[in-house]
Motif scaffolding. Structure first.
Motif, mmCIF file in Angstrom:
data_model
loop_
_atom_site.group_PDB
_atom_site.id
_atom_site.type_symbol
_atom_site.label_atom_id
_atom_site.label_comp_id
_atom_site.label_asym_id
_atom_site.label_seq_id
_atom_site.Cartn_x
_atom_site.Cartn_y
_atom_site.Cartn_z
ATOM 1 N N GLU A 107 -0.271 -3.323 -14.867
ATOM 2 C CA GLU A 107 -1.148 -3.761 -13.864
ATOM 3 C C GLU A 107 -0.397 -5.056 -13.363
ATOM 4 N N LYS A 108 0.025 -5.680 -14.236
ATOM 5 C CA LYS A 108 0.763 -7.157 -13.982
ATOM 6 C C LYS A 108 2.179 -6.655 -13.212
ATOM 7 N N GLN A 109 2.634 -5.583 -13.832
ATOM 8 C CA GLN A 109 3.870 -5.279 -13.258
ATOM 9 C C GLN A 109 3.715 -4.802 -11.796
ATOM 10 N N PHE A 110 2.749 -4.001 -11.438
ATOM 11 C CA PHE A 110 2.284 -3.391 -10.317
ATOM 12 C C PHE A 110 2.082 -4.712 -9.417
ATOM 13 N N ALA A 111 1.153 -5.554 -9.843
ATOM 14 C CA ALA A 111 0.737 -6.847 -8.902
ATOM 15 C C ALA A 111 2.023 -7.728 -8.583
ATOM 16 N N GLU A 112 3.193 -7.629 -9.536
ATOM 17 C CA GLU A 112 4.195 -8.280 -8.975
ATOM 18 C C GLU A 112 4.898 -7.587 -8.077
ATOM 19 N N LEU A 113 5.137 -6.136 -8.237
ATOM 20 C CA LEU A 113 6.115 -5.450 -7.204
ATOM 21 C C LEU A 113 5.129 -5.402 -5.932
ATOM 22 N N TYR A 114 3.726 -5.435 -6.041
ATOM 23 C CA TYR A 114 3.203 -5.198 -4.846
ATOM 24 C C TYR A 114 3.168 -6.748 -3.846
ATOM 25 N N ASN A 115 3.228 -7.840 -4.886
ATOM 26 C CA ASN A 115 3.281 -8.868 -3.988
ATOM 27 C C ASN A 115 4.604 -9.250 -3.385
ATOM 28 N N SER A 116 5.445 -9.140 -4.107
ATOM 29 C CA SER A 116 7.091 -9.340 -3.970
ATOM 30 C C SER A 116 7.587 -8.384 -2.907
ATOM 31 N N ALA A 117 6.961 -7.065 -2.548
ATOM 32 C CA ALA A 117 7.601 -6.022 -2.006
ATOM 33 C C ALA A 117 7.866 -6.527 -0.505
ATOM 34 N N PRO A 118 9.154 -6.301 0.027
ATOM 35 C CA PRO A 118 9.406 -6.847 1.299
ATOM 36 C C PRO A 118 8.670 -6.322 2.514
ATOM 37 N N ILE A 119 7.902 -5.142 2.349
ATOM 38 C CA ILE A 119 7.004 -4.552 3.287
ATOM 39 C C ILE A 119 5.698 -4.758 3.167
ATOM 40 N N PRO A 120 5.276 -5.181 4.173
ATOM 41 C CA PRO A 120 3.713 -5.585 4.287
ATOM 42 C C PRO A 120 3.017 -4.347 3.714
ATOM 43 N N TYR A 121 2.224 -4.480 2.550
ATOM 44 C CA TYR A 121 0.976 -3.821 2.125
ATOM 45 C C TYR A 121 -0.334 -4.454 2.076
ATOM 46 N N ILE A 122 -1.201 -3.491 2.282
ATOM 47 C CA ILE A 122 -2.431 -3.948 2.346
ATOM 48 C C ILE A 122 -3.579 -3.118 1.725
ATOM 49 N N ILE A 123 -4.213 -3.473 0.962
ATOM 50 C CA ILE A 123 -5.320 -2.769 0.358
ATOM 51 C C ILE A 123 -6.696 -3.027 1.160
ATOM 52 N N LEU A 124 -7.123 -1.726 1.625
ATOM 53 C CA LEU A 124 -8.251 -1.666 2.506
ATOM 54 C C LEU A 124 -9.522 -1.207 1.842
ATOM 55 N N ASN A 125 -10.724 -1.721 2.242
ATOM 56 C CA ASN A 125 -11.842 -0.872 1.713
ATOM 57 C C ASN A 125 -12.059 0.112 2.647
ATOM 58 N N ASN A 126 -13.641 0.760 2.313
ATOM 59 C CA ASN A 126 -13.896 2.188 2.959
ATOM 60 C C ASN A 126 -14.163 2.044 4.706
ATOM 61 N N ASN A 127 -14.456 0.640 4.969
ATOM 62 C CA ASN A 127 -14.447 0.436 6.471
ATOM 63 C C ASN A 127 -13.103 -0.273 7.028
ATOM 64 N N GLY A 128 -12.044 0.021 6.552
ATOM 65 C CA GLY A 128 -10.826 -0.628 7.037
ATOM 66 C C GLY A 128 -10.782 -2.129 7.099
ATOM 67 N N GLU A 129 -11.496 -2.795 6.087
ATOM 68 C CA GLU A 129 -11.466 -4.136 6.008
ATOM 69 C C GLU A 129 -10.385 -4.429 4.822
ATOM 70 N N ILE A 130 -9.652 -5.656 5.179
ATOM 71 C CA ILE A 130 -8.556 -6.101 4.460
ATOM 72 C C ILE A 130 -9.174 -6.765 2.975
ATOM 73 N N ILE A 131 -8.771 -6.001 1.877
ATOM 74 C CA ILE A 131 -9.383 -6.701 0.460
ATOM 75 C C ILE A 131 -8.036 -7.576 -0.130
ATOM 76 N N ARG A 132 -7.054 -6.923 -0.267
ATOM 77 C CA ARG A 132 -5.909 -7.561 -0.743
ATOM 78 C C ARG A 132 -4.410 -7.344 0.084
ATOM 79 N N PRO A 133 -4.075 -8.514 0.765
ATOM 80 C CA PRO A 133 -2.784 -8.475 1.514
ATOM 81 C C PRO A 133 -1.779 -8.748 0.422
ATOM 82 N N ASN A 134 -0.551 -8.359 0.439
ATOM 83 C CA ASN A 134 0.537 -8.769 -0.192
ATOM 84 C C ASN A 134 1.183 -9.920 0.555
ATOM 85 N N LYS A 135 2.240 -10.531 -0.145
ATOM 86 C CA LYS A 135 2.792 -11.595 0.455
ATOM 87 C C LYS A 135 3.598 -11.469 1.966
ATOM 88 N N SER A 136 4.136 -10.548 1.885
ATOM 89 C CA SER A 136 4.794 -9.708 3.146
ATOM 90 C C SER A 136 3.814 -9.835 4.191
#
Lengths: 441, 128
Positions: A97-126
């Motif tokens: 989980e820690k590795q995933f979080a590090e990868l997720y946060n430092s990925a050069p592409i914008p990643y966003i975890i959304l809830n069921n309504n399309g609202e942003i839960i967790r955006p990464n740094k990109s």
């Protein structure tokens, strides 16, 4: 922490086992001393010698000790071992989980975890860099609120697809950032937690294609300018060869007439190519305008057949007309419709062998108007059918025929124009049997 | 070949020498009196002096473009109703709309037509 308490429990039980073993050895040793001092021992009424007694007692005690350990181990440490295994899984899971979080946060592409309504839960740094915001400014907001007003309808459709768990793959949109700049993006969303209802989450990826778009725009504008500039010399060639063919300034010999006609035809092909390029660039720049007016489709069809008459006669192609007055007065753009039918008919005649048949059908159903062009030509290979509407596509089986006569833009242009007219295009094709293209308006 | 005189004068204003020359030649052999100009400024001067029956006017030209010529022409009493046919190499809706707004009889996309069609348009303009 559960991990620490489990470890302490395990150490405690291990120590307990060790103490009990030592107690067994200690007691065994003392019993041996007692027996050896009395010089005699009876087992089941038999007297044993000191040496035998000593060895037997030691073996007896070791067996008793070992069995005690086994019983104790099974009862006590069994649970500990399971707990340890769980603990290991938990540790590994936490590390992953820690590795995933590090990868997720430092990925050069914008990643966003959304809830069921399309609202942003967790955006990464990109993502934060992309929008120029801090997490508080974006978390909890609908991702599609950052879509430009012009693309709102498309964004709504994407959101609906997401809610219905339909795939969203590289949809093109314009988004704006905090400083007001507009960026072209390709957006994809896939489900990462398939729970029903509110617990469902999705991962959105945003791929910034603004630079490619800018390059595309520059290229298209250049193409538009270049083709515009080409039109003047092409018109000059057209009118001069036209003058040579007219009797106004004397007659040419048959051979000279043949040469000038060739110049005229090749020049006309070039004018058609420039027109196609111009139309493609207009569609891509977004300057193609639609003028809906009363349109006589059979009249357009007849005019196109007139233009293709010499090719039809030369190839002895049988033209079947399946139309009446039904599409004589429809609301459409006659110029765009003409380009569509002209391209379809030209392809059908070009790729149908001598003696073949081309059928043009114009029908009106309860819900739609259909224009269909069927040929008994070469057909499109099955493995290439998914690409036929892409720019610069030419099927492998027609390359020899069309190398100098085809731009690979015709079907791309047709599909784009049909879309502009809010219609659909479909086709059926079988290699060496023919193709049927149907436009529904 | 004998040329039947039509007693009508057509002015061709185009900065492209080749296109202008071939248009003038075609108009001449059809029976029109012809005038020509290589830019808008020169064209406007001839229009106001000679009052041609029809004007073939290119849109994009140096010095004074076709739109500017048209603007000045419509300010002149005679020019208000002059028969103007715009020449263009690009078919664009805003171009057509602008041309119609300025009372242009019609427009010709040069590479789309053969010369006989150009002559038909000129004759239609002059009701010949």
């Amino acid at each position: 922490m559960p991990k620490k308490s489990l470890l302490a429990k395990h150490i405690f039980i291990s120590l307990l086992v060790l103490v009990l073993l030592l107690a067994f050895i200690f007691l065994s040793f003392n019993l041996f001393r007692y027996i050896s001092e009395n010089n005699d021992i009876y087992i089941l009424g038999q007297s044993l010698s000191t040496d035998v007694s000593f060895i037997s007692i030691i073996v007896f005690l070791v067996i008793v000790g070992f069995l005690s350990y086994i019983v104790f181990y099974l009862i006590s440490t069994g649970r500990t071992r399971i707990a340890f295994a769980i603990e290991n899984v938990e540790i590994k899971s936490a590390m992953a989980e820690k590795q995933f979080a590090e990868l997720y946060n430092s990925a050069p592409i914008p990643y966003i975890i959304l809830n069921n309504n399309g609202e942003i839960i967790r955006p990464n740094k990109s993502t934060l860099r992309f929008f120029g915001v801090v997490p508080e400014e974006i978390v909890g907001k609908d991702l599609f609120t950052f879509v430009l007003a012009e693309d709102k309808d498309k964004a709504d459709r994407i959101l609906q697809h997401y809610k219905l768990n339909m795939p969203i793959d590289r949809e093109e949109l314009r988004m704006f950032t905090k400083n007001g700049s507009v960026k072209w993006v390709l957006i994809s969303v896939f489900e990462i937690n398939a729970k029903k209802g509110d617990g469902r989450t999705g991962l959105a990826t945003i791929f910034d294609i603004s630079e490619q778009k800018q390059l595309d725009q520059t290229k298209t504008e250049f193409m538009s300018l270049a083709t515009h500039q080409l039109r003047t010399p092409l018109a000059t060639l057209k009118w001069y060869s036209d003058m040579l063919l007219s009797p106004n300034f004397g007659s040419l010999t048959d051979k000279q007439t043949e040469y000038v006609k060739t110049i005229y035809k090749v020049n006309q092909d070039m004018i058609d190519l420039v027109d196609t390029l111009l139309n493609v660039s207009r569609i891509e720049i977004g300057t193609l305008s639609v003028n809906l007016e009363s349109t006589d489709v059979p009249l357009i069809a007849e005019s196109i057949l007139g233009e293709l008459a010499s090719q039809i006669t030369n190839k002895k192609i049988n033209i079947v007309k399946q139309y009446n007055d039904s599409l004589k007065n429809i609301k459409s753009d006659p110029k765009l419709l003409r380009i569509i039918i002209q391209n379809l008919m030209t392809n059908a005649v070009k790729y149908t062998p001598e003696g073949g048949t081309v059928t043009l059908t114009l029908i009106e159903t309860a819900n739609s108007k259909q224009i269909s062009v069927a040929d008994t030509g070469l057909g499109i290979p099955k493995n290439q059918q998914d690409k036929i509407f892409t720019k610069l596509f030419r099927a492998d089986n027609v390359r020899d025929i069309s190398s100098s006569q085809s731009t690979g833009l015709g079907l791309y242009l047709i599909k784009s124009l049909v879309k502009v007219l809010n219609g659909n295009i479909s086709f059926e094709s079988k290699e060496n049997e023919g193709s049927t293209f149907t436009i529904t308006l | 070949m004998d040329i039947i005189k039509l007693n009508k004068t057509v002015l061709t204003v185009d900065d492209d020498d080749n296109l202008r020359n071939v248009l003038v030649d075609k108009l001449t052999v059809t029976g029109f009196e012809t005038l020509s100009a290589a830019n808008g400024e020169e064209g406007l001067k001839i229009i106001l002096e000679k009052h041609p029956d029809a004007i073939l006017l290119d849109a994009l030209m140096p010095k004074m473009n076709g739109w500017q010529v048209l603007e000045k022409l419509r300010e002149d009493e005679w020019g208000k109703t002059a028969n103007v046919i715009m020449l263009t190499s690009l078919e664009q809706v805003d171009f057509i709309a602008h041309a119609m707004e300025k009372g242009v009889f019609t427009y010709i996309v040069k590479s789309n037509l053969v010369l006989d069609d150009v002559i038909k348009i000129v004759k239609n303009t002059l009701h010949i």
